[in-house]
Every structure is written in structure tokens, then in C-alpha cells.
Design a protein around this motif. Structure first.
Motif, PDB file in Angstrom:
ATOM      1  N   GLU A  37       1.003  -1.195   0.133  1.00 56.93           N
ATOM      2  CA  GLU A  37      -0.005   0.033   0.084  1.00 56.93           C
ATOM      3  C   GLU A  37       0.896   1.236  -0.031  1.00 56.93           C
ATOM      4  N   LEU A  38       0.196   2.262  -0.641  1.00 52.57           N
ATOM      5  CA  LEU A  38       1.010   3.401  -0.669  1.00 52.57           C
ATOM      6  C   LEU A  38       0.773   4.198   1.070  1.00 52.57           C
ATOM      7  N   VAL A  39       2.013   4.605   1.437  1.00 56.28           N
ATOM      8  CA  VAL A  39       2.286   5.083   2.702  1.00 56.28           C
ATOM      9  C   VAL A  39       2.175   6.847   2.397  1.00 56.28           C
ATOM     10  N   ALA A  40       3.067   7.001   1.482  1.00 57.24           N
ATOM     11  CA  ALA A  40       3.120   8.632   1.309  1.00 57.24           C
ATOM     12  C   ALA A  40       3.686   8.928   0.095  1.00 57.24           C
ATOM     13  N   GLY A  41       3.648   9.994  -0.680  1.00 55.02           N
ATOM     14  CA  GLY A  41       4.169  10.312  -1.779  1.00 55.02           C
ATOM     15  C   GLY A  41       4.507  11.851  -1.880  1.00 55.02           C
ATOM     16  N   ILE A  42       5.362  12.236  -2.629  1.00 55.99           N
ATOM     17  CA  ILE A  42       5.738  13.701  -2.990  1.00 55.99           C
ATOM     18  C   ILE A  42       6.156  13.983  -4.254  1.00 55.99           C
ATOM     19  N   THR A  43       5.525  14.878  -4.812  1.00 56.97           N
ATOM     20  CA  THR A  43       5.940  15.390  -6.409  1.00 56.97           C
ATOM     21  C   THR A  43       7.095  16.171  -6.625  1.00 56.97           C
ATOM     22  N   THR A  44       7.308  16.427  -7.613  1.00 59.41           N
ATOM     23  CA  THR A  44       8.501  17.345  -8.155  1.00 59.41           C
ATOM     24  C   THR A  44       8.205  18.646  -7.522  1.00 59.41           C
ATOM     25  N   HIS A  45       7.156  19.051  -7.199  1.00 60.69           N
ATOM     26  CA  HIS A  45       6.740  20.504  -6.670  1.00 60.69           C
ATOM     27  C   HIS A  45       6.470  20.241  -5.119  1.00 60.69           C
ATOM     28  N   ASN A  46       6.926  19.131  -4.456  1.00 58.96           N
ATOM     29  CA  ASN A  46       6.773  19.020  -3.036  1.00 58.96           C
ATOM     30  C   ASN A  46       5.280  18.960  -2.640  1.00 58.96           C
ATOM     31  N   ARG A  47       4.364  18.576  -3.533  1.00 60.21           N
ATOM     32  CA  ARG A  47       3.103  18.334  -3.116  1.00 60.21           C
ATOM     33  C   ARG A  47       3.035  16.932  -2.464  1.00 60.21           C
ATOM     34  N   THR A  48       2.523  16.813  -1.389  1.00 56.44           N
ATOM     35  CA  THR A  48       2.777  15.593  -0.587  1.00 56.44           C
ATOM     36  C   THR A  48       1.122  14.733  -0.486  1.00 56.44           C
ATOM     37  N   THR A  49       1.064  13.401  -0.283  1.00 52.64           N
ATOM     38  CA  THR A  49       0.024  12.801  -0.177  1.00 52.64           C
ATOM     39  C   THR A  49       0.479  11.755   0.958  1.00 52.64           C
ATOM     40  N   TYR A  50      -0.697  11.303   1.969  1.00 52.68           N
ATOM     41  CA  TYR A  50      -0.547  10.405   2.606  1.00 52.68           C
ATOM     42  C   TYR A  50      -1.786   9.458   2.809  1.00 52.68           C
ATOM     43  N   ALA A  51      -1.564   8.380   3.252  1.00 47.26           N
ATOM     44  CA  ALA A  51      -2.694   7.235   3.727  1.00 47.26           C
ATOM     45  C   ALA A  51      -3.166   7.942   4.864  1.00 47.26           C
ATOM     46  N   ASP A  52      -4.429   7.683   5.047  1.00 51.60           N
ATOM     47  CA  ASP A  52      -5.248   8.251   6.187  1.00 51.60           C
ATOM     48  C   ASP A  52      -4.477   7.637   7.376  1.00 51.60           C
ATOM     49  N   SER A  53      -4.021   6.332   7.589  1.00 49.07           N
ATOM     50  CA  SER A  53      -3.473   5.653   8.565  1.00 49.07           C
ATOM     51  C   SER A  53      -2.384   6.406   9.263  1.00 49.07           C
ATOM     52  N   VAL A  54      -1.794   7.134   8.507  1.00 47.97           N
ATOM     53  CA  VAL A  54      -0.327   7.711   8.840  1.00 47.97           C
ATOM     54  C   VAL A  54      -0.231   9.291   8.898  1.00 47.97           C
ATOM     55  N   LYS A  55      -1.527   9.896   8.533  1.00 50.14           N
ATOM     56  CA  LYS A  55      -1.592  11.332   8.528  1.00 50.14           C
ATOM     57  C   LYS A  55      -1.326  11.966   9.904  1.00 50.14           C
ATOM     58  N   GLY A  56      -0.461  12.837   9.985  1.00 49.10           N
ATOM     59  CA  GLY A  56      -0.192  13.485  11.244  1.00 49.10           C
ATOM     60  C   GLY A  56       0.878  12.851  11.975  1.00 49.10           C
ATOM     61  N   ARG A  57       1.456  11.509  11.635  1.00 42.67           N
ATOM     62  CA  ARG A  57       2.510  10.970  12.283  1.00 42.67           C
ATOM     63  C   ARG A  57       3.603  10.948  11.433  1.00 42.67           C
ATOM     64  N   PHE A  58       3.523  10.569  10.227  1.00 42.25           N
ATOM     65  CA  PHE A  58       4.547  10.554   9.185  1.00 42.25           C
ATOM     66  C   PHE A  58       4.898  11.842   8.418  1.00 42.25           C
ATOM     67  N   THR A  59       6.136  12.058   7.851  1.00 46.76           N
ATOM     68  CA  THR A  59       6.356  13.140   7.075  1.00 46.76           C
ATOM     69  C   THR A  59       7.112  12.704   5.898  1.00 46.76           C
ATOM     70  N   ILE A  60       6.878  12.859   4.703  1.00 43.71           N
ATOM     71  CA  ILE A  60       7.900  12.598   3.429  1.00 43.71           C
ATOM     72  C   ILE A  60       8.522  13.790   3.179  1.00 43.71           C
ATOM     73  N   SER A  61       9.759  13.930   2.633  1.00 44.20           N
ATOM     74  CA  SER A  61      10.498  14.887   2.284  1.00 44.20           C
ATOM     75  C   SER A  61      11.243  14.576   1.421  1.00 44.20           C
ATOM     76  N   ARG A  62      11.952  15.443   0.381  1.00 46.55           N
ATOM     77  CA  ARG A  62      13.058  15.010  -0.577  1.00 46.55           C
ATOM     78  C   ARG A  62      14.080  16.007  -0.681  1.00 46.55           C
ATOM     79  N   ASP A  63      15.239  15.643  -1.143  1.00 47.66           N
ATOM     80  CA  ASP A  63      16.295  16.236  -1.162  1.00 47.66           C
ATOM     81  C   ASP A  63      16.844  16.125  -2.692  1.00 47.66           C
ATOM     82  N   ASN A  64      16.382  17.032  -3.622  1.00 47.93           N
ATOM     83  CA  ASN A  64      16.973  16.830  -5.190  1.00 47.93           C
ATOM     84  C   ASN A  64      18.242  16.619  -5.427  1.00 47.93           C
ATOM     85  N   ALA A  65      19.001  17.347  -4.685  1.00 44.42           N
ATOM     86  CA  ALA A  65      20.420  17.628  -4.963  1.00 44.42           C
ATOM     87  C   ALA A  65      21.294  16.261  -4.564  1.00 44.42           C
TER      88      ALA A  65
END
Length: 121
Positions: free
Chosen positions: A46-74
């Protein structure tokens, strides 16, 4: 050859925290969306979290508020900060990148090998 290497999994007590990392090794032309998935025994991935190239994020309901996704393009890296972990978060966690290896090549999805996260007292 391009591959994704995950790290940061392990055993943690309920209420604890872990930070997963996933880095792409090898030369890539572009990385698009990044995501974290998980698969518990006997369950579908199952999808837990996703992040686009523009840093738009999405989370599974079960992890919202507890998990944070981030990216370092460099660094060609995606992170998953997991707080307030619960036993039901126990699973193998996989990262996935949308990538293009060279200019003009067809984009495809690249998966990591998985890292085990176990939440138990």
C-alpha cells in the motif's frame, strides 16, 4: 546501473520514531515523483506517502499527522520521518521513484529492495 538503496529501518517500541532514507545510485537524467510503500505479512502493498517534483505530498489516512515525507533533489534522496509508531505500522517499507535515465528515454518506475520496520514492545 541505477538502483535505490534504503536505510533506517529497525525495531522500535510503540510511540517511538524512525527515519527512513532512500537514495538513488547511478546516473539519472530526471527523478519525478517519489513515494514510500509498505507491505505487511499477508497484506497487499500500500502507498504510505508520496511527494511530487513540486513538493506536493499525499499520505495514507492511517499515517496522517504521524509521518512526514520529504525530498532532497540535490542528493537524489527521499526521506520518511515516522513518529508515534504503532504495532500496525510493522511492515517492509519500499521506496519508489519515477525516473528517466537519459534525455529522451522512456520514464519508468524504480523500486528499492525494502527495509523492515518492526514496532513492538
Amino acid at each position: 546501473q541505477v538502483q535505490l538503496v534504503e536505510s533506517g529501518g529497525g525495531l522500535v517500541q510503540p510511540g517511538g520514531s524512525l527515519r527512513l532514507s532512500c537514495v538513488a545510485s547511478g546516473r539519472l537524467f530526471s527523478i519525478y515523483a517519489m513515494g514510500w510503500y509498505r507491505q505487511a505479512p499477508g497484506k497487499q502493498r500500500e502507498l504510505v506517502a508520496g511527494i511530487t517534483t513540486h513538493n506536493r505530498t499525499t499520505y495514507a489516512d492511517s499515517v496522517k499527522g504521524r509521518f512526514t515525507i520529504s525530498r532532497d533533489n540535490a542528493k537524489n534522496t527521499v526521506y520518511l520521518q515516522m513518529n508515534s509508531l504503532k504495532p500496525e505500522d510493522t511492515a517492509v517499507y519500499y521506496c519508489k521513484f519515477g525516473v528517466r535515465v537519459t534525455f529522451g528515454s522512456v520514464p519508468y518506475e524504480l523500486w528499492g529492495q525494502g527495509t523492515q520496520v518492526t514496532v513492538s514492545s
